[in-house]
Write an enzyme that holds these catalytic residues in place. Structure first.
Site, PDB file in Angstrom:
ATOM      1  N   CYS A  95      15.760 -27.544 -45.752  1.00  0.00           N
ATOM      2  CA  CYS A  95      15.831 -27.084 -44.391  1.00  0.00           C
ATOM      3  C   CYS A  95      15.766 -28.445 -43.529  1.00  0.00           C
ATOM      4  CB  CYS A  95      15.121 -26.155 -43.963  1.00  0.00           C
ATOM      5  SG  CYS A  95      15.319 -25.589 -42.380  1.00  0.00           S
ATOM      6  N   GLU A 172      28.285 -19.645 -40.451  1.00  0.00           N
ATOM      7  CA  GLU A 172      27.775 -18.322 -40.969  1.00  0.00           C
ATOM      8  C   GLU A 172      28.851 -17.290 -40.722  1.00  0.00           C
ATOM      9  OE1 GLU A 172      23.738 -17.141 -40.323  1.00  0.00           O
ATOM     10  OE2 GLU A 172      23.115 -19.099 -41.337  1.00  0.00           O
TER      11      GLU A 172
HETATM   12  N1  DGL Z   1      18.613 -24.741 -42.188  1.00  0.00           N
HETATM   13  C1  DGL Z   1      18.520 -25.295 -40.536  1.00  0.00           C
HETATM   14  C2  DGL Z   1      18.559 -26.793 -40.736  1.00  0.00           C
HETATM   15  O1  DGL Z   1      19.095 -27.450 -41.828  1.00  0.00           O
HETATM   16  C3  DGL Z   1      19.791 -24.649 -40.054  1.00  0.00           C
HETATM   17  C4  DGL Z   1      19.715 -23.210 -39.815  1.00  0.00           C
HETATM   18  C5  DGL Z   1      18.491 -22.773 -39.116  1.00  0.00           C
HETATM   19  O2  DGL Z   1      18.522 -23.106 -37.775  1.00  0.00           O
HETATM   20  O3  DGL Z   1      17.532 -22.101 -39.399  1.00  0.00           O
HETATM   21  O4  DGL Z   1      18.276 -27.278 -39.626  1.00  0.00           O
END
Ligand code: DGL
Length: 292
Positions: A95, A172
């Site tokens: 993430c 999504e």
């Molecule tokens: N996984 C998040 C990122 O890479 C994107 C999705 C979210 O905001 O949780 O920043």
């Protein structure tokens, strides 16, 4: 190795490298706020198939991209401790938001080596940019943290940052090739590469969010032609392979990795969406209820 990447201790580095090459297999724990990090898992599977993987998607508490640093750190630390308790001996923070906002807290809480996506992405972007000028796109939280800016400026690269909060819900929704997504991308990228900031000679676009690799073909079409696109998922997989000293695997000689998934919201929903993000069937999903 990237400047601020915590080096592995000689012992853990050797153990991991040995496990990744031998029959006693290493287990890589991959953490993300949801299903988006499966783009990073996919890149890892392509590059490092001879280890086992645990993947944790905090689907009940996403999106992280609009949350505060304290909240993201709290959630992320709980999740990586869970992965470690399940046997992960290396953690990949897929993430971008969690890496940007909470990597130090995660490293402090983890008893195993941790690799985030920002440093590998910044390193690849710095190497790819001839003009030393780069545009980074990501969630609101990633962009406001300026984590990519710091990582790139440390490499003498000028950075323009642009939050693109609509991309996550559009991806999504399954609208990776939808005209609405294309229109949104045109607006975001024209702002990101605008002349008035004097940054129009930027020659690299960094995809600083787990979801963006799924709209890479669309971004390729919309971005100025001379721009190179750096995918932090791919750069991270390369960084993990380097840390593990893994050689490219000969085709036909692949042991299939064990893949186990944990999700804080519905396992069924994770299976369905996860299969789309990973591009492979997602089967073994366990619902996990982490205490707040
Ligand atoms: N996984 C998040 C990122 O890479 C994107 C999705 C979210 O905001 O949780 O920043």
């Amino acid at each position: 190795m990237a400047a601020s990447q915590k080096p592995l201790s000689p012992r853990s580095k050797n153990d991991l490298a040995k496990n990744a090459r031998s029959t006693s297999r290493a287990t890589i724990g991959v953490f993300d706020s949801g299903v988006g990090g499966l783009t990073v898992l996919r890149a890892l599977l392509d590059r490092i198939p001879n280890v086992d993987y645990l993947y944790f998607g905090d689907t009940a508490r996403l999106p992280y991209g609009s949350k505060s640093a304290a909240t993201v750190a709290h959630y992320a630390v709980g999740a990586v401790q869970y992965l470690q308790a399940q046997g992960a001996d290396l953690l990949v923070i897929a993430c971008n938001t969690a890496t940007a906002l909470a990597l130090d807290e995660i490293k402090a809480a983890a008893g195993v080596p941790v690799i985030g996506v920002v440093e590998p992405g910044a390193e690849a972007a710095a190497a790819a940019s001839r003009n030393h000028k780069v545009v980074v796109i990501g969630t609101e939280a990633t962009i406001s943290s300026h984590a990519y800016r710091r990582a790139l400026e440390g490499r003498k690269v000028t950075v323009r940052e642009k939050a693109c909060p609509l991309f996550v819900p559009l991806v999504e929704e399954g609208w990776a090739e939808h005209p609405v997504t294309e229109q949104v991308a045109k607006i975001y990228l024209s702002e990101a590469f605008a002349d008035d900031a004097g940054d129009s000679d930027a020659d690299v676009l960094v995809l600083g969010c787990t979801h963006y690799p799924l709209i890479k073909p669309l971004l390729r079409r919309v971005a100025p032609e001379h721009i190179a696109i750096v995918d932090s998922a791919e750069s991270t997989a390369q960084a993990v392979a380097r840390q593990l000293h893994v050689e490219p695997v000969e085709s036909g000689r692949r042991d299939l990795p064990a893949l186990k998934f944990f999700a804080t919201d519905s396992a069924e929903k994770f299976r369905t969406m996860g299969t789309r993000f990973l591009g492979l069937p997602v089967r073994d999903v366990l619902h996990v209820d982490l205490k707040e």
